[in-house]
Design a protein around this motif. Structure first.
Motif, short mmCIF file in Angstrom:
data_model
loop_
_atom_site.label_atom_id
_atom_site.label_comp_id
_atom_site.label_asym_id
_atom_site.label_seq_id
_atom_site.Cartn_x
_atom_site.Cartn_y
_atom_site.Cartn_z
N ARG A 1 0.82 -1.21 0.00
CA ARG A 1 0.00 0.00 0.00
C ARG A 1 0.85 1.26 0.00
NH1 ARG A 1 -3.48 2.12 4.18
NH2 ARG A 1 -2.63 0.54 5.53
N ASP B 1 0.10 3.06 -6.43
CA ASP B 1 -0.51 1.79 -6.05
C ASP B 1 -1.08 1.17 -7.32
OD1 ASP B 1 -2.12 -0.27 -5.18
OD2 ASP B 1 -3.07 0.86 -3.57
N PRO C 1 -8.94 1.26 -4.03
CA PRO C 1 -8.46 1.08 -2.65
C PRO C 1 -9.08 2.06 -1.66
CG PRO C 1 -6.64 0.88 -4.19
CD PRO C 1 -7.83 1.32 -5.00
N ASN D 1 -11.21 0.93 1.66
CA ASN D 1 -10.86 1.36 3.01
C ASN D 1 -11.99 2.11 3.69
OD1 ASN D 1 -8.01 0.74 3.97
ND2 ASN D 1 -7.63 1.34 1.84
N GLU E 1 -5.94 -4.93 1.98
CA GLU E 1 -6.11 -3.87 2.96
C GLU E 1 -6.43 -4.43 4.34
OE1 GLU E 1 -5.32 -0.68 2.24
OE2 GLU E 1 -4.76 -1.57 0.34
N SER F 1 -3.11 -5.57 5.72
CA SER F 1 -2.31 -4.43 6.16
C SER F 1 -2.76 -3.93 7.53
CB SER F 1 -2.41 -3.31 5.13
OG SER F 1 -1.65 -2.20 5.51
N ARG F 2 -4.07 -3.85 7.73
CA ARG F 2 -4.58 -3.38 9.02
C ARG F 2 -4.29 -4.39 10.13
NH1 ARG F 2 -9.78 0.34 8.55
NH2 ARG F 2 -9.38 1.38 6.56
#
Length: 555
Positions: free
Chosen positions: A9, A14, A31, A35, A75, A78-79
Motif C-alpha cells: 500500500r 498503487d 483502494p 478502506n 487492505e 495491512s490493518r
C-alpha cells in the motif's frame, strides 16, 4: 522481512488504482473505497464488542467470496499487520499467521484469482519464492478458484425422428436453456472452455456452507464477509435484458452466518430491479442493516463506471435488530448528517433522508395513488419494434399510433388489447426517461395529450384516460409539477418509468388545476422541504408539452 517489503500500500503508484475494470458488471474496487468500507466495519465491530479493535484480534476470520483485484484482502492484511503487532511481535510470524489463518478469498475467474494472490502474497502463487507467506504448500494458498459450469434447465423440446430407429422422439434443443442458479442464457453463456464461463462458484451451489467447508475445512466459520460481487448478467441485449445477480451473492453470504457482512452493490434494489422484490423486502424488514452509505450521483465511488441509479455499500450485522444509519455521499463527501431511521416504513427504501418527512406528510392523507390509474406495460399489446404505416391512406378505420420516435397508423382491428381505450382522451408518458448526466433532474418526460382515435406501443404508458379534453389537460399539467416528479423520483432508480414509480403520487380530483404552490400548501410543506424538492427537480421549460406533431414525438 521488513515492513517495507510487506506494505504494498505504501508503493507509489498503487497498482490497484491503475488497473482497468473488466466491465460495468465486474468492477474493480478502488483502494480508497475499500478502506471506507473497512472503516465502517471497524466502527461497527467496536460498537458490538465493547470498543475492541477488530484488527487486534488474531482469531477473527475474513472472506471475500468474489475477489477480483484482491484489494479487500490486501487492505485487511495491512490493518491486521499493524493491529496485531503486540499480540504477535515478530513481523514474519505475524504476516504468516494472518495470511494462513485469517484472510481467505474465492476468485471469480482464473485471472482475477492470480491477481488477488499477487496483491495479497506478492506472488501469483502462494507458495512461490517471492510469496510473503511462509507456510503454504499449495499454489492457491487461501485464494481459491476452480472453473465452474452453468447448469442448464428448461430447454425447449422438439419432436425429431430417431436417426437409426426411425421413430419419433422428443429432444431438448441445445442453446435454449437457462442456468438454474443464476438464470444465464445458454445461447450467450455456453461459451466452451476457451472463454470464461462466468458461472461463479459461490452462487452455483445448492449448499454454500458445504461448498465453503470443502474449500477451507469443515471447521471454518467466517466472522466477516466483505467484497464487491458481480452485478448482472447481460444476455447480449445491450443491457436491455441484463438481470441482476448481486442479490444472490448477498443471500448466500448471509447463509454462511457471519457476524458482519459488508458489500457494495448497485442501489437499484432500493426501489426496483428485475427479480429483486423479495430481496428488497428481506433487506428492509430484517432490521439487521446497521449502516448504509449511499452514492446516488453517477460516477461517484467508482469513477468512470456508469451504474444507473448509483451505488451503495451496507453493513449487515447478524445480531443487530434496530434502525439503520443512512449517510448520503455527494462528490465522494458526506452530504449532511447521517440519519438513523427504520427501513420498513415503506415498501421501498427512501434513499434521501430529507425526503422522509415530505413523504410522511403526503401519505398521512391516505389518498389513492396514480399507480392505479397508469397502465401496465404494453397498454395496447404492441411491442416497441412494431411500426404502423406512415399515412392513414388506405386504412378503413385508422388509429394514430405513438411509436418509438415517430407516429404511425394502424387499423383498429390490429390493436391486440384494450381497443376500447382508443376512443378516450389519453395522456401518454414515455416509458423511459433519463439522460447521460451524472444527476437526473427531470424524472419524467413531458406528457402528451391526444384525443380519441389514438393508441401507442410499449414505448409509452397510458398515464390516464378521460372523457373530456379539459380533464386530460389538467392531469397533464399535474404530471409536470415538480412536486409530483419529486414523489416519482423516490421510487425511480433507473430510466424505466413503469407504473410502480407513481405509487407515492396522490390521485387528486381534476376539478381544478394543480400547481406546485397549491400542492405545497395542501400537504403543509415547510420552506426547507420546498427548497429541497426544488433543489432536486428541475422545471420543465415553458414550451407546451401536451401536444405532439405527426413528424415525431419530442420530450
Amino acid at each position: 522481512m521488513s515492513q517495507a517489503t510487506f506494505s504494498l500500500r505504501g508503493r507509489n503508484p498503487d497498482v490497484l488504482t491503475c488497473i482497468a475494470n473488466l466491465s460495468n458488471d465486474e468492477v474493480f474496487t478502488p483502494p480508497e473505497f475499500a478502506n471506507r468500507m473497512l472503516d465502517t466495519l471497524e466502527t461497527a465491530w467496536a460498537e458490538a464488542n465493547g470498543g475492541a479493535s477488530i484488527w487486534a484480534d488474531p482469531t477473527v476470520t475474513f472472506l471475500d467470496p468474489f475477489t477480483k483485484s484482491g484489494v479487500f484482502l490486501r487492505e485487511i492484511t495491512s490493518r491486521l499487520t499493524d493491529g496485531l503487532a503486540t499480540a504477535i511481535p515478530d513481523l514474519r510470524d505475524r504476516v504468516d499467521h494472518i495470511l494462513t489463518e485469517q484472510v481467505f478469498g474465492i476468485g471469480i475467474t482464473q485471472l482475477t484469482a492470480m491477481l488477488a494472490r499477487r496483491s495479497l502474497y506478492c506472488s501469483k502463487w502462494a507458495n512461490g519464492k517471492h510469496s510473503i507467506a511462509n507456510s503454504f504448500t499449495a499454489e492457491d494458498g487461501n485464494v481459491w478458484f476452480e472453473r465452474t459450469e452453468h447448469s442448464w434447465v428448461n430447454r425447449k423440446k422438439e419432436k425429431q425422428v430417431h436417426p437409426t430407429k426411425g421413430d419419433e422422439i422428443t429432444v431438448e434443443v441445445v442453446g435454449t436453456g437457462r442456468c438454474q442458479y443464476c438464470g444465464a442464457n445458454e445461447a450467450e453463456y455456453a461459451r466452451g472452455e476457451a472463454l470464461e464461463s462466468h458461472a461463479y462458484s459461490f452462487i452455483h451451489t445448492d449448499d454454500v456452507k458445504t461448498l465453503v467447508a470443502d474449500l477451507f475445512g469443515a471447521d471454518m466459520h467466517f466472522d466477516v464477509i466483505i467484497g464487491n460481487p458481480p452485478y448482472q448478467l447481460d444476455d447480449g441485449g445491450h443491457n436491455n435484458s441484463a438481470q441482476p445477480i448481486y442479490q444472490l451473492f448477498v443471500e448466500n453470504a448471509m447463509a454462511l452466518d457471519p457476524k458482519c457482512l459488508v458489500m457494495v452493490t448497485p442501489s437499484r434494489w432500493f426501489s426496483g430491479g428485475r427479480g429483486l422484490d423479495k430481496f428488497r423486502e428481506r433487506m428492509l424488514t430484517s432490521h439487521q442493516l446497521k449502516h448504509l452509505v449511499d452514492f446516488p450521483k453517477l460516477y461517484d465511488g467508482f469513477p468512470g463506471v456508469k451504474i444507473r441509479g448509483g451505488i451503495s455499500y451496507f453493513l449487515w450485522e447478524r445480531d443487530y435488530d434496530g434502525p439503520c444509519t443512512i449517510q448520503t455521499m455527494w462528490d465522494n463527501a458526506p452530504l449532511g448528517d447521517p440519519a438513523i431511521r427504520p427501513l420498513d416504513s415503506y415498501d421501498v427504501l427512501v434513499r434521501r433522508n430529507e425526503a422522509v418527512s415530505i413523504l410522511d406528510k403526503v401519505r398521512a392523507k391516505k389518498e389513492p395513488t396514480l399507480d392505479q390509474r397508469v397502465s401496465a406495460g404494453k397498454p395496447f399489446g404492441l411491442r416497441t419494434p412494431f411500426h404502423g404505416k406512415k399515412s392513414p391512406a388506405g386504412l378503413k378505420d385508422p388509429v394514430k399510433l405513438y411509436e418509438s420516435l415517430t407516429v404511425g397508423y394502424v387499423e383498429r382491428s390490429e390493436i391486440p388489447q384494450n381497443s376500447a381505450w382508443v376512443d378516450d382522451w389519453k395522456v401518454y408518458m414515455t416509458r423511459a426517461q433519463g439522460t447521460s448526466a451524472a444527476v437526473e433532474t427531470k424524472f419524467l418526460s413531458k406528457p402528451i395529450v391526444d384525443g380519441p382515435g389514438t393508441a401507442c406501443t410499449e414505448t409509452y404508458n397510458v398515464a390516464g384516460r378521460f372523457p373530456t379534453e379539459a380533464e386530460a389537460r389538467r392531469y397533464a399539467s399535474y404530471l409536470r409539477t415538480r412536486f409530483l416528479r419529486f414523489l416519482v423520483s423516490l421510487r425511480k432508480s433507473t430510466q424505466d418509468a413503469n407504473r410502480d414509480v407513481y405509487a407515492f403520487v396522490p390521485d387528486l380530483p381534476l376539478s381544478e388545476d394543480w400547481t406546485d404552490t397549491k400542492l405545497y400548501k395542501r400537504y403543509g410543506l415547510t420552506p426547507d422541504e420546498i427548497a429541497f424538492i426544488e433543489s432536486q427537480v428541475a422545471e420543465h421549460d415553458d414550451e407546451p408539452a401536451v401536444d405532439v406533431i405527426d413528424e415525431g414525438v419530442h420530450d
